[in-house]
Design a protein around this motif. Structure first.
Motif, PDB file in Angstrom:
ATOM      1  N   GLY A 672       0.790  -1.219   0.000  1.00  0.00           N
ATOM      2  CA  GLY A 672       0.000   0.000   0.000  1.00  0.00           C
ATOM      3  C   GLY A 672       0.821   1.267   0.000  1.00  0.00           C
ATOM      4  O   GLY A 672       0.289   2.355   0.235  1.00  0.00           O
ATOM      5  N   LEU A 707      -4.646   3.482  -8.336  1.00  0.00           N
ATOM      6  CA  LEU A 707      -4.903   3.487  -6.894  1.00  0.00           C
ATOM      7  C   LEU A 707      -4.687   4.864  -6.280  1.00  0.00           C
ATOM      8  O   LEU A 707      -5.269   5.176  -5.235  1.00  0.00           O
ATOM      9  CB  LEU A 707      -4.019   2.449  -6.206  1.00  0.00           C
ATOM     10  CG  LEU A 707      -4.366   0.984  -6.536  1.00  0.00           C
ATOM     11  CD1 LEU A 707      -3.296   0.053  -6.005  1.00  0.00           C
ATOM     12  CD2 LEU A 707      -5.735   0.616  -5.983  1.00  0.00           C
ATOM     13  N   THR A 708      -3.860   5.691  -6.897  1.00  0.00           N
ATOM     14  CA  THR A 708      -3.680   7.051  -6.392  1.00  0.00           C
ATOM     15  C   THR A 708      -4.677   8.025  -7.006  1.00  0.00           C
ATOM     16  O   THR A 708      -4.653   9.215  -6.666  1.00  0.00           O
ATOM     17  CB  THR A 708      -2.253   7.561  -6.667  1.00  0.00           C
ATOM     18  OG1 THR A 708      -1.980   7.449  -8.068  1.00  0.00           O
ATOM     19  CG2 THR A 708      -1.228   6.798  -5.869  1.00  0.00           C
ATOM     20  N   TYR A 813      -6.125  -6.196  -0.574  1.00  0.00           N
ATOM     21  CA  TYR A 813      -7.019  -5.283  -1.289  1.00  0.00           C
ATOM     22  C   TYR A 813      -8.397  -5.923  -1.454  1.00  0.00           C
ATOM     23  O   TYR A 813      -9.437  -5.268  -1.239  1.00  0.00           O
ATOM     24  CB  TYR A 813      -6.449  -4.947  -2.675  1.00  0.00           C
ATOM     25  CG  TYR A 813      -5.294  -3.986  -2.661  1.00  0.00           C
ATOM     26  CD1 TYR A 813      -5.496  -2.621  -2.677  1.00  0.00           C
ATOM     27  CD2 TYR A 813      -3.988  -4.457  -2.630  1.00  0.00           C
ATOM     28  CE1 TYR A 813      -4.432  -1.731  -2.677  1.00  0.00           C
ATOM     29  CE2 TYR A 813      -2.915  -3.582  -2.621  1.00  0.00           C
ATOM     30  CZ  TYR A 813      -3.136  -2.214  -2.649  1.00  0.00           C
ATOM     31  OH  TYR A 813      -2.079  -1.345  -2.643  1.00  0.00           O
ATOM     32  N   TRP A 846      -3.190   0.934   2.071  1.00  0.00           N
ATOM     33  CA  TRP A 846      -4.444   1.164   1.348  1.00  0.00           C
ATOM     34  C   TRP A 846      -5.575   0.389   2.017  1.00  0.00           C
ATOM     35  O   TRP A 846      -6.670   0.923   2.248  1.00  0.00           O
ATOM     36  CB  TRP A 846      -4.297   0.733  -0.104  1.00  0.00           C
ATOM     37  CG  TRP A 846      -5.402   1.215  -1.015  1.00  0.00           C
ATOM     38  CD1 TRP A 846      -5.355   2.288  -1.839  1.00  0.00           C
ATOM     39  CD2 TRP A 846      -6.711   0.637  -1.180  1.00  0.00           C
ATOM     40  NE1 TRP A 846      -6.544   2.430  -2.519  1.00  0.00           N
ATOM     41  CE2 TRP A 846      -7.395   1.427  -2.127  1.00  0.00           C
ATOM     42  CE3 TRP A 846      -7.372  -0.452  -0.625  1.00  0.00           C
ATOM     43  CZ2 TRP A 846      -8.701   1.154  -2.531  1.00  0.00           C
ATOM     44  CZ3 TRP A 846      -8.670  -0.731  -1.016  1.00  0.00           C
ATOM     45  CH2 TRP A 846      -9.325   0.065  -1.960  1.00  0.00           C
ATOM     46  N   TRP A 872      -6.091   8.346   3.427  1.00  0.00           N
ATOM     47  CA  TRP A 872      -6.023   8.354   1.959  1.00  0.00           C
ATOM     48  C   TRP A 872      -5.098   9.478   1.485  1.00  0.00           C
ATOM     49  O   TRP A 872      -4.314   9.294   0.541  1.00  0.00           O
ATOM     50  CB  TRP A 872      -7.408   8.573   1.361  1.00  0.00           C
ATOM     51  CG  TRP A 872      -8.418   7.481   1.556  1.00  0.00           C
ATOM     52  CD1 TRP A 872      -9.667   7.602   2.082  1.00  0.00           C
ATOM     53  CD2 TRP A 872      -8.278   6.096   1.198  1.00  0.00           C
ATOM     54  NE1 TRP A 872     -10.321   6.387   2.076  1.00  0.00           N
ATOM     55  CE2 TRP A 872      -9.486   5.442   1.539  1.00  0.00           C
ATOM     56  CE3 TRP A 872      -7.250   5.345   0.639  1.00  0.00           C
ATOM     57  CZ2 TRP A 872      -9.694   4.086   1.325  1.00  0.00           C
ATOM     58  CZ3 TRP A 872      -7.455   3.983   0.421  1.00  0.00           C
ATOM     59  CH2 TRP A 872      -8.663   3.365   0.766  1.00  0.00           C
ATOM     60  N   ALA A 877      -3.904   8.654  -2.227  1.00  0.00           N
ATOM     61  CA  ALA A 877      -5.046   8.048  -2.911  1.00  0.00           C
ATOM     62  C   ALA A 877      -6.159   9.086  -3.054  1.00  0.00           C
ATOM     63  O   ALA A 877      -7.128   9.124  -2.284  1.00  0.00           O
ATOM     64  CB  ALA A 877      -5.529   6.824  -2.142  1.00  0.00           C
TER      65      ALA A 877
END
Length: 905
Positions: A672, A707-708, A813, A846, A872, A877
């Motif tokens: 993550g 994911l970002t 995830y 994450w 986040w 993210a």
């Protein structure tokens, strides 16, 4: 079309551009210029915009070409003499280039196609702002058309990207012109290359010269006839005659008669004009009467062809003995040559010392039998070279001269190898075709000189990044090696070169071949190393095989390796320890944890960073399988830290360079740590061996981008990802998560059609290896998109909690997304799922943030939701942060604005 304005760049941007041309990484550029890496990235972004190119490799090409002005055609022959006639043909060709994509100048040898093509290209250049190249194919062997064009353009090849595609990408940036001169001996290869180029580049135009049509649909042709004997031919003759003898005078009628007898053939006219100083027009006519009597039965183009051969023969017979000797010996050169090369093949008392060779060469130039000098190099026109080659065979000295050519080639290649730290590429490009030709023409069998040349050529083409041809050159070196130990080293290098192409199946076969040669030579240690590394390769990289090697066979190979080698040797011990670690369990990509420490220790004992890097991969994979994602991330980062110590101009480190970058980013994603994953992916793209369009670069970039929240940027790269998957020479199942990440980007943007397309593609790429590479990431994607769609399906929550295999690194995830989906669906066991997912979430930032948000939703707790938003933000993210803000009272507008920004094109 007018020229575009020159690109204006700042002094600092010029420094960055020069550093890119030297193939430096962003970190290296920052260190050299004493600026931050972020500032380097900013300058590169500015340069990409200003030059209108897609990546840093295109910028490096600009640096190598010293940013030529718009319309520049690299390789365009500089005219050394006046050009006469051809007004109608030139205008027709220029007109066709305005709307046709493929134009061919058709004519027999010696008719002047090359000179006409150069004149047409020079006139047409302003209509092609991105310029292009003029490529002489005379010296090119079948199968190397793309290499010839790439050399002219300064383009290089990267793993996962065919050289033809690299050329197309370079030329396809805008309206450009490619001239392929002398195509007749490569018609099929030229047709295939041109069709691929034109189909992929809507703004590229190709001009060819040939004795036959290329044969592609849409091809337009311009016949190139003889010169009118009473006008343009006369002007040509007089110009060349005066050049040979400034005092030359003759009546036009006599000159016109000479030109008529030569059928208006420009090359024949130039040859005859070169003799005018000694014979005069009357003498020329008398001589031509003698040589042309043999042609009385000829007609049309056949007569013209025979006329040219006759004039070549006559001109040759008028040479002195030492001129004839040098002339025929020069025919061994496939391309252009310098004075030292000419002296090398002419080295005997007949032609004297180098100074004497220079004098003879000048005489042959004066007689139009040799063209040049151009930038210190000479060449034989194609028709003349064919004639000279016949004279060489008739002389009986062909074998001796070819041997001198072979020795010159080997020495030249070795000299280029010694200059790899400097400006060697242009020198290699100038002689590459002759190096290939000399090796192909060497007598069969094992011998030192062709062996040295094959090995040097393999090294040079690898460093030049003509990657596809490298394994074949090393295999040829192995066939030529007199000593089995040399052959073993060559086959091992061939295996490493195949691995650089991510063709591990071929690498495995080459390693077995190396083991066979070592066994035959009685070298047990070399046999053990080759067999053990073959086992490790098949266990670590099974997706590169069309059919995975059965565990039993690998176990037997390992036993043979242990029996053959002395494990007191550190190198043997390290390879055996690695193979045992990977082969202890039947499942591929599953090292035995209890053996990992010993394998790492054995590798460290060798002091070889390549072996240490490989052994650390076992440690990282073992940590991943055990769910220790942070430890795997640390180990992978250590591997990436070893990469600067590994050279990029030899294939030995290639397996670890490609894998370390892949695992460095993948393990960061598994933990993550998205900023680290992105940084490693961009570092891979900047590496000289990897490049931005390689499987490693594109597959490591997409997951952290998505994911970002870099959804649009990810989809910008997605077509490249799919091209790489489709063009791969071997299966790439390990890229399936990246393909699924593209599906996730489409889904998060609400693009259902795109989501379905890319999800199906991910399954297709994973194939039979789905459970190993895709299962958990696919479950995560499906759960996350179900949550986003507002139509949560409880079955997808169940799928996210499946019993995934230990090689599947994205299960945290899947479980985090599945737990949040269970909360949103209102499943009665949502709290239990949340608790179960937390067991592994501590290893993934994450997942931890996702579960904090899920808990906030379950408990309707704004404080927990705010904590999730902060988490986040900390890991970058952005999309997930915006979605979280939508759940917090009073922050709805803030979340909507951030989502709108992320959705914007």
């Amino acid at each position: 079309m007018s020229h575009e304005r020159p690109v204006e760049i700042t002094e600092r941007e010029a420094e960055v551009l020069a550093a890119l041309g030297a193939r430096l990484s962003n970190a290296q550029i920052a260190g050299r210029l004493h600026i931050s890496v972020r500032t380097v990235e900013s300058h590169i972004s500015s340069l990409l915009r200003k030059y209108g190119v897609a990546d840093r490799w295109a910028l490096a090409d600009e640096a190598h070409r010293r940013t030529p002005p718009p319309g520049h055609l690299s390789g365009l022959p500089a005219p050394r003499t006046a050009f006469f006639g051809r007004a109608a043909e030139r205008e027709l060709a220029l007109g066709l280039l305005g709307d046709a994509r493929l134009v061919t100048l058709l004519g027999t040898g010696g008719i002047g196609k090359t000179r006409l093509a150069a004149a047409v290209a020079e006139s047409a250049a302003p209509a092609f702002p991105l310029g292009g190249a003029f490529v002489d194919l005379v010296p090119v062997r079948d199968g190397f058309v793309a290499e010839a064009v790439a050399s002219a353009l300064g383009v290089t090849e990267r793993p996962g990207q065919a050289l033809e595609d690299a050329v197309a990408r370079h030329l396809g940036r805008g309206r450009s012109l490619l001239v392929l001169d002398n195509c007749e001996h490569l018609l099929d290869a030229v047709a295939a290359f041109t069709e691929r180029l034109l189909s992929g580049c809507a703004r590229v135009t190709v001009l060819t010269t040939s004795r036959e049509r290329i044969g592609l649909p849409g091809e337009r042709t311009v016949p190139v006839p003889p010169l009118p004997p009473d006008s343009d031919a006369v002007r040509l003759f007089l110009d060349r005659a005066v050049a040979a003898d400034p005092g030359f005078t003759a009546g036009r009628a006599g000159v016109a008669e000479v030109c008529r007898r030569l059928d208006g053939m420009p090359l024949a006219i130039e040859l005859a004009a070169g003799r005018s100083a000694s014979l005069g027009v009357a003498g020329l006519l008398a001589a031509l009467d003698d040589v042309l009597r043999l042609l009385s039965g000829g007609r049309g183009s056949v007569e013209r062809h025979r006329s040219l051969r006759a004039v070549l023969g006559w001109s040759h017979d008028l040479l002195t003995d030492d001129e004839r000797t040098l002339f025929r010996r020069l025919s061994v050169f496939a391309g252009s040559f310098d004075l030292a090369a000419a002296a090398a093949v002419a080295a005997d008392p007949a032609t004297g010392p180098p100074g004497r060779t220079a004098d003879l060469l000048g005489r042959l130039v004066d007689k139009s039998l040799v063209a040049g000098p151009a930038r210190g190099r000479w060449r034989l026109p194609a028709t003349v070279r064919a004639f000279a080659a016949e004279r060489l065979e008739d002389s009986g000295e062909g074998d001796a001269v070819r041997d001198r050519h072979l020795r010159w080639a080997a020495a030249t290649a070795a000299e280029l190898e010694g200059r790899m730290d400097g400006r060697w590429r242009a020198g290699f490009d100038a002689v590459a075709d002759d190096l290939r030709s000399a090796l192909a023409g060497a007598p069969p069998g094992r011998a030192a000189v062709p062996h040295r040349l094959a090995r040097s050529l393999a090294h040079l083409t690898y460093a030049r990044r003509f990657l596809r041809e490298v394994p074949g050159h090393y295999e040829e070196a192995a066939r030529r090696a007199a000593a089995s130990g040399e052959a073993v080293a060559d086959l091992r290098a061939a295996a490493d070169a195949a691995h650089a192409l991510i063709d591990t199946g071929r690498a495995f076969d080459l390693l077995l071949a190396a083991a066979d040669r070592a066994r035959a030579a009685g070298d047990g240690n070399a046999e053990a190393v080759a067999l053990a590394f073959a086992v490790t390769t098949a266990e670590r990289h099974p997706s590169g095989f069309e059919t995975e090697i059965p565990h039993g066979r690998l176990r037997d190979l390992l036993a043979a390796a242990a029996a053959a080698g002395d494990d007191r040797d550190p190198l043997v011990a390290a390879h055996l320890a690695a193979a045992r670690t990977w082969n202890a369990r039947e499942e591929k990509v599953t090292p035995e944890p209890s053996l990992v420490g010993g394998a790492v220790a054995a590798a460290r004992a060798t002091g070889d960073p390549v072996l240490v890097c490989g052994a650390l991969d076992a440690a990282g994979i073992a940590a991943l399988a055990a769910g220790r994602f942070r430890e795997a991330h640390r180990v992978a980062a250590e591997r990436v830290g070893l990469l600067p110590t590994m050279p990029r101009d030899v294939p030995y480190p290639a397996p670890e360079i490609t894998d370390a970058f892949h695992m460095g980013s993948s393990c960061a994603v598994a933990a993550g740590d998205l900023p680290a994953a992105l940084a490693t992916a961009r570092l891979a793209a900047a590496d000289d061996l990897i490049g931005e369009r390689s499987p490693v670069a594109v597959s490591t970039l997409l997951p952290p981008l998505v994911l970002t929240g870099g959804l649009r940027e990810a989809l910008h790269h997605a077509p490249t990802l799919w091209e790489v998957c489709e063009q791969a020479g071997s299966p790439l199942a390990w890229m399936a998560p990246a393909v699924a990440a593209a599906a996730l980007a489409h889904g998060l943007l609400g693009e259902e059609a795109g989501f379905r397309l890319w999800r199906a593609r991910a399954e297709r790429v994973a194939g039979a290896a789905r459970s190993r590479y895709l299962a958990s990431f696919a479950a995560f994607v499906d759960a996350r998109i179900a949550l986003r769609s507002g139509r949560p399906d409880p079955r997808l929550a169940d799928a996210a909690f499946a019993d995934f295999p230990p090689q599947d690194w994205y299960r945290t995830y899947a479980r985090a997304a599945g737990a949040e989906l269970a909360v949103a669906t209102g499943l009665p066991d949502a709290a239990e799922r949340l608790a179960a997912a937390r067991d592994t979430a501590a290893e993934n930032d994450w997942a931890a943030a996702c579960l904090t948000r899920a808990a906030g939703r379950l408990h309707d707790d704004p404080d927990e939701l705010s904590a999730a938003a902060e988490d986040w933000e900390r890991i970058g993210a952005r999309y997930e942060r915006a979605c979280t803000l939508l759940l917090i009272p009073g922050r709805l507008d803030e979340g909507r604005k951030e989502l709108a920004d992320l959705h914007a094109p």
